[in-house]
Design an enzyme around this catalytic site. Structure first.
Site, PDB file in Angstrom:
ATOM      1  N   GLY A  28     -55.118  35.931  55.211  1.00 27.86           N
ATOM      2  CA  GLY A  28     -54.504  34.678  55.636  1.00 27.86           C
ATOM      3  C   GLY A  28     -54.237  33.732  54.486  1.00 27.86           C
ATOM      4  N   LEU A  30     -51.318  32.327  53.927  1.00 23.03           N
ATOM      5  CA  LEU A  30     -50.159  33.070  53.428  1.00 23.03           C
ATOM      6  C   LEU A  30     -49.337  32.241  52.443  1.00 23.03           C
ATOM      7  CD1 LEU A  30     -49.044  34.651  56.828  1.00 23.03           C
ATOM      8  CD2 LEU A  30     -50.525  35.665  55.087  1.00 23.03           C
ATOM      9  N   HIS A  31     -48.859  32.936  51.408  1.00 21.54           N
ATOM     10  CA  HIS A  31     -47.999  32.292  50.416  1.00 21.54           C
ATOM     11  C   HIS A  31     -46.853  33.236  50.073  1.00 21.54           C
ATOM     12  CE1 HIS A  31     -50.088  34.961  47.697  1.00 21.54           C
ATOM     13  NE2 HIS A  31     -51.252  34.404  47.985  1.00 21.54           N
ATOM     14  N   GLY A  33     -46.420  35.229  47.760  1.00 19.53           N
ATOM     15  CA  GLY A  33     -46.855  36.574  47.368  1.00 19.53           C
ATOM     16  C   GLY A  33     -46.942  37.472  48.598  1.00 19.53           C
ATOM     17  N   HIS A  34     -47.565  36.954  49.658  1.00 18.83           N
ATOM     18  CA  HIS A  34     -47.634  37.719  50.919  1.00 18.83           C
ATOM     19  C   HIS A  34     -46.232  37.917  51.479  1.00 18.83           C
ATOM     20  CE1 HIS A  34     -51.734  35.673  51.044  1.00 18.83           C
ATOM     21  NE2 HIS A  34     -52.030  36.955  51.021  1.00 18.83           N
ATOM     22  N   ASP A 148     -54.128  42.067  42.319  1.00 20.49           N
ATOM     23  CA  ASP A 148     -55.385  42.775  42.568  1.00 20.49           C
ATOM     24  C   ASP A 148     -55.173  44.257  42.233  1.00 20.49           C
ATOM     25  OD1 ASP A 148     -57.026  40.592  43.938  1.00 20.49           O
ATOM     26  OD2 ASP A 148     -55.178  40.572  45.082  1.00 20.49           O
ATOM     27  N   GLN A 151     -57.980  46.689  42.975  1.00 15.41           N
ATOM     28  CA  GLN A 151     -58.061  46.898  44.430  1.00 15.41           C
ATOM     29  C   GLN A 151     -57.002  47.889  44.889  1.00 15.41           C
ATOM     30  OE1 GLN A 151     -58.520  43.665  47.512  1.00 15.41           O
ATOM     31  NE2 GLN A 151     -56.308  43.780  47.559  1.00 15.41           N
ATOM     32  N   SER A 183     -51.918  32.692  44.778  1.00 17.02           N
ATOM     33  CA  SER A 183     -53.192  33.142  45.344  1.00 17.02           C
ATOM     34  C   SER A 183     -53.574  32.181  46.453  1.00 17.02           C
ATOM     35  CB  SER A 183     -54.269  33.100  44.251  1.00 17.02           C
ATOM     36  OG  SER A 183     -55.556  33.132  44.839  1.00 17.02           O
ATOM     37  N   ARG A 185     -56.376  31.163  47.005  1.00 17.44           N
ATOM     38  CA  ARG A 185     -57.367  30.229  46.448  1.00 17.44           C
ATOM     39  C   ARG A 185     -56.709  29.036  45.746  1.00 17.44           C
ATOM     40  NH1 ARG A 185     -60.269  35.077  46.104  1.00 17.44           N
ATOM     41  NH2 ARG A 185     -62.372  34.917  46.951  1.00 17.44           N
TER      42      ARG A 185
END
Ligand code: PAF
Length: 254
Positions: A28, A30-31, A33-34, A148, A151, A183, A185
């Site tokens: 969640g 969301l930005h 990037g998503h 990531d 990941q 991000s 964050r």
């Protein structure tokens, strides 16, 4: 009757039978990037499923989990606007019916540095939740961002190891014009912290030695978790007050 004795043959048949679902797994907040992942999925699949689940098992810091932004209404609005077909937003009890008694552990060399060392248990949590989502949704393709990169690579290797019939697709990191990688964050940064975050992004992309980068970041009150080079790729993680930011990119050689 068709007798199949090879895994690859079985996989080809399964592909013919299976529909075309693209999965974008997120936590969640969301930005853009998503949004880039969603756009790639929509372009390549009949159906795009966006999962929103702040996965507790991948947080090795209780405060980080507590403070993780959860703007659900805004996220649903963004998902609708992007043209997502299905949003999957499960409850933790449902995704972890046996608490956390079963998990995926990786001893791949990639887990021996950077996020693998700095966040004990983090990749167990990530791989476990992704395995659950891949098994539940059985997507043809699943999309992950380059920010990531460890990941993404671990998920790709896990999918290969367990014969998961999903193509794991890497999508480029989306950056602000300042160079700061997008991000979730970033939403927690105040104006002054944001300036330090931009300084972090510029410094690591500034063609300096790692030693020089570290020195410059420290003088700007940016705490360094790691800055390391592996396989021609720079990995960096820093902490600005209590907000942890990571970034990575390949080093261009001339
Ligand atoms: O990158 C993320 O947002 C998470 O680690 C993921 C892949 C959605 C698993 O919870």
């Amino acid at each position: 009757m068709k007798l199949i004795t090879s895994v690859s043959e079985l996989q080809i048949l399964q592909k013919e039978l299976c529909g075309s679902i693209g999965l974008v797994a997120t936590m969640g907040c969301l930005h853009e990037g998503h949004a880039a992942l969603v756009k790639e999925s929509i372009a390549a699949n009949k159906i795009t499923i966006l999962s929103i689940f702040v996965n507790p098992t991948q947080f090795n810091n209780a405060n980080d989990l507590k403070n993780y932004p959860k703007p659900i209404d805004e996220d649903l609005k963004i998902a609708r606007k992007l043209g997502v077909d299905i949003v999957f937003m499960p409850q933790p009890e449902e995704l972890y019916p046996n608490k956390y008694h079963f998990k995926i552990t990786a001893t791949d060399p990639l887990t021996t540095y950077c996020e693998g060392v700095s966040r004990p248990g983090h990749y167990e949590g990530v791989l476990s939740i992704i395995m659950k989502l891949l098994n539940l949704i059985r997507p043809k393709k699943a999309y992950f961002g380059e920010k990531d990169f460890q990941q993404y690579t671990l998920i790709k290797r896990m999918a290969q190891s367990f014969f998961i019939d999903t193509e794991i697709v890497l999508c480029a990191t989306i950056r602000e014009p300042s160079g700061l990688a997008l991000s979730s964050r970033n939403a927690r940064l105040n104006t002054e912290q944001k300036e330090r975050a931009v300084f972090f992004a510029k410094t690591i992309q500034g063609n300096l030695t790692i030693e020089k980068m570290k020195h410059q970041l420290k003088t700007h009150d940016i705490q360094i978790d790691y800055i390391e080079l592996h396989d021609n790729r720079l990995y960096a993680a820093v902490i600005i007050d209590d907000i942890r930011l990571i970034d990575t990119f390949t080093i261009k050689t001339t």
